[in-house]
Write a protein that holds these residues in place. Structure first.
Motif, mmCIF file in Angstrom:
data_model
loop_
_atom_site.group_PDB
_atom_site.id
_atom_site.type_symbol
_atom_site.label_atom_id
_atom_site.label_comp_id
_atom_site.label_asym_id
_atom_site.label_seq_id
_atom_site.Cartn_x
_atom_site.Cartn_y
_atom_site.Cartn_z
ATOM 1 N N ILE A 233 10.227 -0.424 -9.962
ATOM 2 C CA ILE A 233 9.432 -0.843 -8.804
ATOM 3 C C ILE A 233 9.828 -0.047 -7.559
ATOM 4 O O ILE A 233 9.647 -0.516 -6.438
ATOM 5 C CB ILE A 233 9.538 -2.366 -8.565
ATOM 6 C CG1 ILE A 233 10.978 -2.886 -8.662
ATOM 7 C CG2 ILE A 233 8.686 -3.121 -9.583
ATOM 8 C CD1 ILE A 233 11.760 -2.833 -7.395
ATOM 9 N N SER A 234 10.340 1.166 -7.756
ATOM 10 C CA SER A 234 10.704 2.046 -6.640
ATOM 11 C C SER A 234 10.046 3.401 -6.827
ATOM 12 O O SER A 234 9.842 3.860 -7.956
ATOM 13 C CB SER A 234 12.226 2.224 -6.562
ATOM 14 O OG SER A 234 12.874 0.987 -6.362
ATOM 15 N N SER A 235 9.721 4.050 -5.712
ATOM 16 C CA SER A 235 9.126 5.386 -5.744
ATOM 17 C C SER A 235 9.873 6.298 -4.780
ATOM 18 O O SER A 235 10.627 5.830 -3.906
ATOM 19 C CB SER A 235 7.647 5.331 -5.367
ATOM 20 O OG SER A 235 7.488 4.919 -4.021
ATOM 21 N N ALA A 236 9.655 7.591 -4.933
ATOM 22 C CA ALA A 236 10.326 8.567 -4.077
ATOM 23 C C ALA A 236 9.761 8.500 -2.660
ATOM 24 O O ALA A 236 8.554 8.436 -2.458
ATOM 25 C CB ALA A 236 10.149 9.969 -4.650
ATOM 26 N N SER A 237 10.652 8.508 -1.686
ATOM 27 C CA SER A 237 10.271 8.600 -0.278
ATOM 28 C C SER A 237 10.899 9.877 0.269
ATOM 29 O O SER A 237 11.907 9.859 0.968
ATOM 30 C CB SER A 237 10.753 7.375 0.505
ATOM 31 O OG SER A 237 10.313 7.414 1.842
ATOM 32 N N VAL B 15 8.266 16.318 -9.687
ATOM 33 C CA VAL B 15 7.625 15.925 -8.436
ATOM 34 C C VAL B 15 6.763 14.701 -8.707
ATOM 35 O O VAL B 15 5.956 14.691 -9.641
ATOM 36 C CB VAL B 15 6.773 17.072 -7.861
ATOM 37 C CG1 VAL B 15 6.013 16.599 -6.620
ATOM 38 C CG2 VAL B 15 7.662 18.254 -7.509
ATOM 39 N N ALA B 16 6.936 13.646 -7.900
ATOM 40 C CA ALA B 16 6.198 12.395 -8.083
ATOM 41 C C ALA B 16 5.567 11.971 -6.774
ATOM 42 O O ALA B 16 6.156 12.155 -5.701
ATOM 43 C CB ALA B 16 7.133 11.296 -8.599
ATOM 44 N N ASP B 17 4.366 11.394 -6.853
ATOM 45 C CA ASP B 17 3.729 10.932 -5.622
ATOM 46 C C ASP B 17 4.267 9.559 -5.233
ATOM 47 O O ASP B 17 5.056 8.949 -5.962
ATOM 48 C CB ASP B 17 2.198 10.912 -5.762
ATOM 49 C CG ASP B 17 1.704 9.967 -6.862
ATOM 50 O OD1 ASP B 17 2.343 8.917 -7.081
ATOM 51 O OD2 ASP B 17 0.691 10.293 -7.511
ATOM 52 N N ALA B 18 3.804 9.055 -4.083
ATOM 53 C CA ALA B 18 4.361 7.823 -3.527
ATOM 54 C C ALA B 18 3.978 6.575 -4.308
ATOM 55 O O ALA B 18 4.579 5.518 -4.117
ATOM 56 C CB ALA B 18 3.918 7.669 -2.072
ATOM 57 N N ALA B 19 2.973 6.680 -5.194
ATOM 58 C CA ALA B 19 2.530 5.513 -5.968
ATOM 59 C C ALA B 19 3.134 5.466 -7.359
ATOM 60 O O ALA B 19 2.950 4.492 -8.084
ATOM 61 C CB ALA B 19 1.007 5.506 -6.073
ATOM 62 N N ALA C 223 0.842 -1.188 0.000
ATOM 63 C CA ALA C 223 0.000 0.000 0.000
ATOM 64 C C ALA C 223 0.885 1.249 0.000
ATOM 65 O O ALA C 223 1.874 1.314 0.734
ATOM 66 C CB ALA C 223 -0.901 -0.004 1.219
ATOM 67 N N PRO C 224 0.580 2.257 -0.833
ATOM 68 C CA PRO C 224 1.398 3.468 -0.887
ATOM 69 C C PRO C 224 1.448 4.163 0.465
ATOM 70 O O PRO C 224 0.432 4.300 1.144
ATOM 71 C CB PRO C 224 0.665 4.341 -1.926
ATOM 72 C CG PRO C 224 -0.136 3.377 -2.731
ATOM 73 C CD PRO C 224 -0.542 2.303 -1.783
ATOM 74 N N THR C 225 2.634 4.568 0.878
ATOM 75 C CA THR C 225 2.811 5.336 2.109
ATOM 76 C C THR C 225 3.703 6.523 1.799
ATOM 77 O O THR C 225 4.430 6.532 0.818
ATOM 78 C CB THR C 225 3.457 4.486 3.221
ATOM 79 O OG1 THR C 225 4.737 4.006 2.765
ATOM 80 C CG2 THR C 225 2.581 3.298 3.583
ATOM 81 N N GLY C 226 3.661 7.528 2.633
ATOM 82 C CA GLY C 226 4.499 8.703 2.413
ATOM 83 C C GLY C 226 3.852 9.660 1.429
ATOM 84 O O GLY C 226 2.713 9.474 0.997
ATOM 85 N N VAL C 227 4.613 10.672 1.071
ATOM 86 C CA VAL C 227 4.059 11.724 0.208
ATOM 87 C C VAL C 227 4.844 11.886 -1.086
ATOM 88 O O VAL C 227 4.611 12.834 -1.831
ATOM 89 C CB VAL C 227 4.036 13.072 0.972
ATOM 90 C CG1 VAL C 227 3.060 13.003 2.130
ATOM 91 C CG2 VAL C 227 5.436 13.446 1.481
ATOM 92 N N GLY C 228 5.759 10.953 -1.393
ATOM 93 C CA GLY C 228 6.564 11.123 -2.593
ATOM 94 C C GLY C 228 7.600 12.213 -2.394
ATOM 95 O O GLY C 228 8.063 12.460 -1.272
ATOM 96 N N GLY C 229 7.952 12.893 -3.465
ATOM 97 C CA GLY C 229 8.956 13.956 -3.357
ATOM 98 C C GLY C 229 9.452 14.382 -4.721
ATOM 99 O O GLY C 229 8.984 13.900 -5.754
ATOM 100 N N ARG C 230 10.411 15.304 -4.712
ATOM 101 C CA ARG C 230 11.017 15.758 -5.963
ATOM 102 C C ARG C 230 12.144 14.812 -6.345
ATOM 103 O O ARG C 230 13.076 14.579 -5.573
ATOM 104 C CB ARG C 230 11.550 17.183 -5.825
ATOM 105 C CG ARG C 230 12.236 17.686 -7.120
ATOM 106 C CD ARG C 230 12.520 19.167 -7.081
ATOM 107 N NE ARG C 230 11.268 19.924 -7.159
ATOM 108 C CZ ARG C 230 10.635 20.200 -8.275
ATOM 109 N NH1 ARG C 230 11.107 19.761 -9.457
ATOM 110 N NH2 ARG C 230 9.507 20.880 -8.257
#
Length: 395
Positions: free
Chosen positions: A384-388, A326-330, A308-315
């Protein structure tokens, strides 16, 4: 099987394209390209090669859609003529990546090869089922025009039919999970392994039981071909389960296990290749492991299970290109980079092949499957990785 891989070190950008596979076997064309490189600088030889033939490229594999052949209302076979550099020595069951230019953006997905590998062939086929959430799959099934030039990634995957195949096989498929198995079946037919006496210089015939699930017989991809195969090849036995009437095959249900025993009483002694919905594959894993034969089960998963997506993403900053977004956590880092116009390395886009790995210079990223965070200095899979939080990638 010989393969060509992109080898990357700290001094070479992850997006550098390799020399075209097969160039060493065609020295005449290689010499012509070298000459073109000298006389066309500062333009690239590709700029001129494309004028002669859009399938010629020194930087990437390309293909041309030759035919779109409907299999069911929401699925189709795409016949593709690959360009120079494509290797036809892939293994039955492997998949390829295909990129299609839509609205100015290259959209990539991976699809199973359904054709049998044949040396000297000029065509490959892939099976595509349109999914409600799949923009590209719907476009390929219902909108791509013959003659369209596509980009291709080299065949890969470990869900393969060995050579020689085991003497007794069980194919357990559902929905579009039939697609990699079609390449295996067509290979067995071509080698005459499903004949009553066997082919290939007297090798024993391969005995195949195939249990396939679909909502109805009208929704069975390759239904007519499978039925004809069962009618003409005594070593191939097909059972189609219509889930619209009989329900899904739940291998965790004792009644479904009884149904499996009735159709394939010797399933414990067969090597099994299974492809279909996650729930079916998870249940098969538990069943085979409980029977003490986990090593006899081979699985192909089309979807990546994500946490499940957590956090707010980042630049996300792409250091070598000087771009950021800027990308969201998903959103995967690969999708974020492509949206920003960065040429991202790619392969399966499912976290399997490791072709998309880049360095994480600063910040943290999160594995979309497990939720685990990676620290600066790590090598991470962008698909398969996103910004944290804010992060910087070495690309």
């Amino acid at each position: 099987m010989a393969k060509k891989y992109i080898k990357v070190n700290a001094q070479v950008a992850d997006t550098v394209r390799p020399t075209v596979a097969g160039a060493d076997r065609r020295p005449g064309w290689n010499a012509l390209r070298s000459l073109a490189a000298r006389i066309t600088t500062p333009l690239l030889p590709d700029d001129y090669l494309q004028l002669a033939n859009p399938l010629w490229s020194a930087r990437e594999l390309r293909g041309k859609v030759v035919e779109v052949r409907r299999e069911t209302e929401d699925s189709a076979t795409l016949v593709i003529k690959p360009g120079w550099g494509f290797s036809f020595d892939y293994r039955p069951g492997q998949y390829i990546g295909i990129g299609v230019l839509i609205d100015g953006r290259w959209r990539w997905r991976s699809y199973s090869l359904t054709s049998a590998p044949v040396a000297g062939a000029h065509r490959i086929t892939i099976g595509v089922k349109a999914m409600p959430e799949g923009f590209l799959s719907s476009h390929l099934v219902g909108g791509v025009a013959p003659g369209t030039i596509v980009r291709l990634a080299a065949p890969q995957g470990n869900f393969i039919l060995p050579d020689p195949p085991p003497p007794a096989l069980l194919f357990l498929t559902a929905g579009s999970g039939i697609t990699p198995v079609m390449s295996m079946l067509r290979t067995l037919v071509r080698r005459d392994r499903l004949a009553a006496t066997g082919g290939e210089a007297g090798r024993p015939a391969t005995d195949v039981v195939h249990l396939h699930s679909a909502r109805s017989t009208a929704e069975v991809m390759f239904g007519e071909e499978l039925a004809a195969l069962a009618a003409t090849h005594p070593r191939y036995r097909l059972t189609v389960r219509e889930t619209g009437r009989s329900g899904r095959l739940d291998l965790g249900d004792p009644n479904a296990l009884e149904a499996l025993e009735a159709v394939v009483p010797d399933w414990r002694r067969r090597q099994t290749w299974a492809c279909g919905p996650e729930a079916m594959l998870d249940a098969a894993e538990r069943l085979w492991a409980g029977a003490g034969i986990a090593e006899a089960l081979h699985l192909e998963r089309f979807a990546v299970s994500r946490a499940a997506p957590t956090g707010v993403g980042g630049r996300v900053t792409f250091a070598r290109s000087g771009k950021s977004v800027v990308a969201d956590a998903a959103t995967s880092l690969m999708d974020a980079g492509e949206d920003a116009g960065v040429q991202m390395p790619f392969g399966c886009r499912m976290g399997i092949c490791q072709s998309c790995v880049v360095g994480l210079l600063d910040g943290h990223v999160r594995d979309l499957r497990t939720g685990i965070e990676h620290d600066p200095g790590s090598r991470i899979q962008t698909c398969i990785s996103s910004a944290s939080g804010d992060c910087v990638l070495d690309i």
